[in-house]
Design a protein around this motif. Structure first.
Motif, PDB file in Angstrom:
ATOM      1  N   LEU A 143      31.681 -40.674  93.995  1.00 42.65           N
ATOM      2  CA  LEU A 143      30.260 -40.924  93.755  1.00 42.65           C
ATOM      3  C   LEU A 143      29.673 -39.829  92.873  1.00 42.65           C
ATOM      4  O   LEU A 143      29.692 -38.645  93.237  1.00 42.65           O
ATOM      5  N   ALA A 144      29.154 -40.242  91.710  1.00 47.32           N
ATOM      6  CA  ALA A 144      28.411 -39.297  90.869  1.00 47.32           C
ATOM      7  C   ALA A 144      27.028 -39.126  91.481  1.00 47.32           C
ATOM      8  O   ALA A 144      26.495 -38.023  91.572  1.00 47.32           O
ATOM      9  N   SER A 145      26.441 -40.247  91.920  1.00 48.62           N
ATOM     10  CA  SER A 145      25.147 -40.185  92.616  1.00 48.62           C
ATOM     11  C   SER A 145      24.946 -41.456  93.431  1.00 48.62           C
ATOM     12  O   SER A 145      25.512 -42.507  93.105  1.00 48.62           O
ATOM     13  N   ASN A 146      24.164 -41.313  94.489  1.00 50.29           N
ATOM     14  CA  ASN A 146      23.937 -42.449  95.389  1.00 50.29           C
ATOM     15  C   ASN A 146      22.630 -42.194  96.144  1.00 50.29           C
ATOM     16  O   ASN A 146      22.415 -41.065  96.624  1.00 50.29           O
ATOM     17  N   PRO A 147      21.745 -43.215  96.267  1.00 50.51           N
ATOM     18  CA  PRO A 147      20.498 -43.033  97.024  1.00 50.51           C
ATOM     19  C   PRO A 147      20.742 -42.571  98.463  1.00 50.51           C
ATOM     20  O   PRO A 147      19.866 -41.990  99.092  1.00 50.51           O
ATOM     21  N   PRO A 181      25.702 -36.242  84.197  1.00 53.52           N
ATOM     22  CA  PRO A 181      26.824 -35.952  85.097  1.00 53.52           C
ATOM     23  C   PRO A 181      28.181 -36.038  84.401  1.00 53.52           C
ATOM     24  O   PRO A 181      29.093 -35.250  84.697  1.00 53.52           O
ATOM     25  N   VAL A 182      28.322 -36.986  83.461  1.00 51.83           N
ATOM     26  CA  VAL A 182      29.619 -37.147  82.797  1.00 51.83           C
ATOM     27  C   VAL A 182      29.940 -35.892  81.981  1.00 51.83           C
ATOM     28  O   VAL A 182      31.048 -35.344  82.076  1.00 51.83           O
ATOM     29  N   GLN A 183      28.960 -35.416  81.221  1.00 52.63           N
ATOM     30  CA  GLN A 183      29.207 -34.218  80.408  1.00 52.63           C
ATOM     31  C   GLN A 183      29.524 -33.016  81.297  1.00 52.63           C
ATOM     32  O   GLN A 183      30.398 -32.201  80.994  1.00 52.63           O
ATOM     33  N   ALA A 184      28.812 -32.947  82.444  1.00 52.17           N
ATOM     34  CA  ALA A 184      29.051 -31.823  83.368  1.00 52.17           C
ATOM     35  C   ALA A 184      30.497 -31.853  83.875  1.00 52.17           C
ATOM     36  O   ALA A 184      31.167 -30.812  83.940  1.00 52.17           O
ATOM     37  N   MET A 185      30.984 -33.035  84.196  1.00 48.89           N
ATOM     38  CA  MET A 185      32.367 -33.168  84.683  1.00 48.89           C
ATOM     39  C   MET A 185      33.370 -32.856  83.568  1.00 48.89           C
ATOM     40  O   MET A 185      34.377 -32.163  83.776  1.00 48.89           O
ATOM     41  N   VAL A 186      33.083 -33.387  82.369  1.00 47.44           N
ATOM     42  CA  VAL A 186      33.974 -33.154  81.224  1.00 47.44           C
ATOM     43  C   VAL A 186      34.067 -31.656  80.931  1.00 47.44           C
ATOM     44  O   VAL A 186      35.146 -31.123  80.674  1.00 47.44           O
ATOM     45  N   ASP A 187      32.921 -30.968  81.019  1.00 46.37           N
ATOM     46  CA  ASP A 187      32.922 -29.522  80.753  1.00 46.37           C
ATOM     47  C   ASP A 187      33.859 -28.796  81.712  1.00 46.37           C
ATOM     48  O   ASP A 187      34.651 -27.944  81.303  1.00 46.37           O
ATOM     49  N   VAL A 188      33.773 -29.142  83.006  1.00 46.69           N
ATOM     50  CA  VAL A 188      34.642 -28.475  83.992  1.00 46.69           C
ATOM     51  C   VAL A 188      36.107 -28.808  83.687  1.00 46.69           C
ATOM     52  O   VAL A 188      36.968 -27.916  83.659  1.00 46.69           O
ATOM     53  N   ARG A 259      23.198 -49.304  95.405  1.00 48.14           N
ATOM     54  CA  ARG A 259      23.352 -49.174  93.938  1.00 48.14           C
ATOM     55  C   ARG A 259      23.611 -47.703  93.647  1.00 48.14           C
ATOM     56  O   ARG A 259      22.800 -46.857  94.012  1.00 48.14           O
ATOM     57  N   TYR A 260      24.727 -47.448  93.007  1.00 46.73           N
ATOM     58  CA  TYR A 260      25.164 -46.059  92.871  1.00 46.73           C
ATOM     59  C   TYR A 260      25.957 -45.913  91.587  1.00 46.73           C
ATOM     60  O   TYR A 260      26.406 -46.914  91.000  1.00 46.73           O
ATOM     61  N   HIS A 261      26.143 -44.675  91.166  1.00 44.15           N
ATOM     62  CA  HIS A 261      26.964 -44.416  89.976  1.00 44.15           C
ATOM     63  C   HIS A 261      28.297 -43.844  90.431  1.00 44.15           C
ATOM     64  O   HIS A 261      28.332 -42.887  91.216  1.00 44.15           O
ATOM     65  N   LEU A 262      29.359 -44.453  89.921  1.00 43.67           N
ATOM     66  CA  LEU A 262      30.699 -44.020  90.288  1.00 43.67           C
ATOM     67  C   LEU A 262      31.298 -43.239  89.121  1.00 43.67           C
ATOM     68  O   LEU A 262      31.352 -43.754  88.002  1.00 43.67           O
ATOM     69  N   MET A 263      31.703 -42.017  89.389  1.00 43.41           N
ATOM     70  CA  MET A 263      32.403 -41.246  88.350  1.00 43.41           C
ATOM     71  C   MET A 263      33.833 -41.762  88.291  1.00 43.41           C
ATOM     72  O   MET A 263      34.505 -41.866  89.330  1.00 43.41           O
ATOM     73  N   ILE A 264      34.267 -42.116  87.085  1.00 45.90           N
ATOM     74  CA  ILE A 264      35.654 -42.571  86.909  1.00 45.90           C
ATOM     75  C   ILE A 264      36.257 -41.694  85.810  1.00 45.90           C
ATOM     76  O   ILE A 264      35.917 -41.837  84.634  1.00 45.90           O
ATOM     77  N   ALA A 265      37.097 -40.755  86.227  1.00 48.16           N
ATOM     78  CA  ALA A 265      37.604 -39.759  85.290  1.00 48.16           C
ATOM     79  C   ALA A 265      39.114 -39.894  85.165  1.00 48.16           C
ATOM     80  O   ALA A 265      39.836 -39.923  86.166  1.00 48.16           O
ATOM     81  N   HIS A 266      39.583 -39.997  83.929  1.00 49.67           N
ATOM     82  CA  HIS A 266      41.017 -40.128  83.654  1.00 49.67           C
ATOM     83  C   HIS A 266      41.410 -38.956  82.738  1.00 49.67           C
ATOM     84  O   HIS A 266      41.001 -38.920  81.577  1.00 49.67           O
ATOM     85  N   PHE A 267      42.149 -38.013  83.307  1.00 44.02           N
ATOM     86  CA  PHE A 267      42.505 -36.798  82.562  1.00 44.02           C
ATOM     87  C   PHE A 267      44.034 -36.672  82.505  1.00 44.02           C
ATOM     88  O   PHE A 267      44.749 -37.218  83.340  1.00 44.02           O
ATOM     89  N   GLN A 268      44.464 -35.865  81.535  1.00 45.40           N
ATOM     90  CA  GLN A 268      45.904 -35.584  81.421  1.00 45.40           C
ATOM     91  C   GLN A 268      46.141 -34.074  81.322  1.00 45.40           C
ATOM     92  O   GLN A 268      45.363 -33.368  80.656  1.00 45.40           O
ATOM     93  N   ARG A 269      47.179 -33.619  81.993  1.00 46.56           N
ATOM     94  CA  ARG A 269      47.613 -32.224  81.784  1.00 46.56           C
ATOM     95  C   ARG A 269      48.472 -32.224  80.526  1.00 46.56           C
ATOM     96  O   ARG A 269      49.502 -32.932  80.487  1.00 46.56           O
ATOM     97  N   PRO A 270      48.091 -31.484  79.492  1.00 46.29           N
ATOM     98  CA  PRO A 270      48.878 -31.526  78.260  1.00 46.29           C
ATOM     99  C   PRO A 270      50.341 -31.134  78.511  1.00 46.29           C
ATOM    100  O   PRO A 270      50.631 -30.389  79.437  1.00 46.29           O
ATOM    101  N   GLU A 271      51.241 -31.656  77.649  1.00 44.68           N
ATOM    102  CA  GLU A 271      52.692 -31.360  77.750  1.00 44.68           C
ATOM    103  C   GLU A 271      52.939 -29.862  77.621  1.00 44.68           C
ATOM    104  O   GLU A 271      52.277 -29.208  76.839  1.00 44.68           O
TER     105      GLU A 271
END
Ligand SMILES: C[S@@+](CC[C@H](N)C(=O)[O-])C[C@H]1O[C@@H](n2cnc3c(N)ncnc32)[C@H](O)[C@@H]1O
Length: 271
Positions: A143-147, A181-188, A259-271
Motif C-alpha cells: 500500500l502506497a496509501s489507503n484511507p 510516492p513513486v519518485q520517493a520509492m525510486v529514489d530509495v 479505494r487505495y493506491h498500490l505501489m507496484i515496484a519491479h527492480f533488478q540487481r544489476p549483473e
C-alpha cells in the motif's frame, strides 16, 4: 497482526491484488531453465505464497516464505507442507547481513502487502538487494496509501482511544503522505543500487459485499485492537467503520469500498 487464522479468512482484497499483479508481471520477468530460488517476504499465513505464487511460477521452484511474526510462520509451516516450500522467521528491515541467513541468495524476491508495515525503507531495500543474486529481480507490491491509515490517525486523536494509539505514526506507510510516492520509492531504490524496471502506484478499488467483511478485514490487520480491553473492541471497530464511511468509502449502492493506491515496484540487481 498475529492472528494467522483470522488473516487467512479475511484477505480477499490482498489475494485479488496479488493475482492481478502476478498475472501482469510474471511474464515480464526473465526465467532460467532451472535453479530459480524464490523468496516471498512477509508471507503471513502463507496462502498467497502456496496457492497463488507457486502455481503461477513458470515451473515449480524452491520457494521460501519469511515473516516477522513467529505465529504466522508456524501457521504457514503447519498448513502448507510441500517439498519445494519452506517458511522461516525473518525481519526484513532489521536483519543484519541477510546472506549469512541465506548464503545462496535468491533469483527472484516477491513481497505482497508487507512493505507498508516497514518504516526503514532503505534498510529493507538494501537487504532485498543483498538477498538477490546479481541479475535477480524483485517485485514489491504494497500500500502506497489507503484511507484506512487516515482513519487510524483520526481515531488516535479521540480521547477514548488516544492511550492505545500513541505510536500511530509507526503504522502509517512511509509513502502515505508523500506528494510523489513513486519518485520517493525510486529514489530509495536507486540509492541502494537497483535498476528500476518499473514503478507505479495506480488506484485500486475493492468492494466489500457487506459491512462484516470490511469489519473482519480491519480486525485482521489492525495493530491496535489487541491492546484494547476486550469489552471495548466492538465499539472501537464500529467507530473505525463510521470514520471510514466519512472518508467516502460508502458507495451509492450502500456497499463499502476500499479505494487505495498500490505501489507496484519491479527492480533488478544489476549483473
Ligand atoms: C498483510 S500481511 C500479508 C501477507 C501475505 N503476503 C498476503 O499477501 O496475504 C503482512 C505481513 O507482513 C509481515 N511483516 C511486517 N513487517 C515485516 C518485516 N519487517 N519483515 C518481515 N515481515 C514483516 C507481517 O507479520 C504480516 O504477516
Amino acid at each position: 497482526m498475529e492472528d494467522a487464522q483470522l488473516y487467512a479468512s479475511a484477505n480477499a482484497m490482498q489475494k485479488r491484488d496479488a493475482l492481478l499483479v502476478l498475472t501482469e508481471f510474471l511474464p515480464q520477468m526473465a526465467w532460467q531453465e532451472e535453479g530459480e530460488m524464490i523468496l516471498d517476504i512477509g508471507c503471513g499465513s502463507g496462502d498467497v505464497t502456496r496457492n497463488l505464487l507457486m502455481p503461477l511460477l513458470p515451473r515449480v521452484e524452491k520457494v521460501t516464505g519469511v515473516d516477522l511474526s513467529h505465529e504466522m510462520v508456524n501457521f504457514a509451516s503447519k498448513t502448507f507442507q510441500h517439498n519445494s516450500l519452506a517458511f522461516q522467521q525473518l525481519d526484513i528491515e532489521r536483519v543484519i547481513q541477510p546472506r549469512q541467513v541465506f548464503p545462496e541468495g535468491f533469483t527472484k524476491v516477491f513481497s505482497f502487502y508487507c512493505l507498508h508495515w516497514v518504516k526503514g525503507q532503505e534498510n529493507c531495500l538494501t537487504n532485498i538487494f543483498q538477498l538477490l543474486q546479481p541479475g535477480g529481480e524483485t517485485l514489491l507490491v504494497f500500500l502506497a496509501s489507503n484511507p484506512l491509515f487516515t482513519m487510524y490517525e483520526i481515531m488516535s486523536q479521540k480521547p477514548q482511544w488516544q492511550q492505545y494509539m500513541q505510536d500511530v505514526s509507526n503504522y502509517i506507510p512511509s509513502y502515505q503522505h508523500k506528494t510523489d510516492p513513486v519518485q520517493a520509492m525510486v529514489d530509495v531504490a536507486e540509492d541502494v543500487g537497483f535498476e528500476v524496471l518499473s514503478c507505479e502506484a495506480p488506484q485500486f478499488e475493492f468492494v466489500f459485499e457487506n459491512i462484516n467483511y470490511l469489519k473482519n478485514a480491519i480486525k485482521a490487520v489492525s495493530p491496535f485492537l489487541k491492546r484494547l480491553p476486550q469489552e471495548q473492541r466492538e465499539t472501537f471497530l464500529m467507530e473505525c467503520l463510521q470514520e471510514l464511511a466519512k472518508l467516502k468509502t460508502c458507495r451509492d449502492d450502500g456497499k463499502m469500498a476500499a479505494r487505495y493506491h498500490l505501489m507496484i515496484a519491479h527492480f533488478q540487481r544489476p549483473e
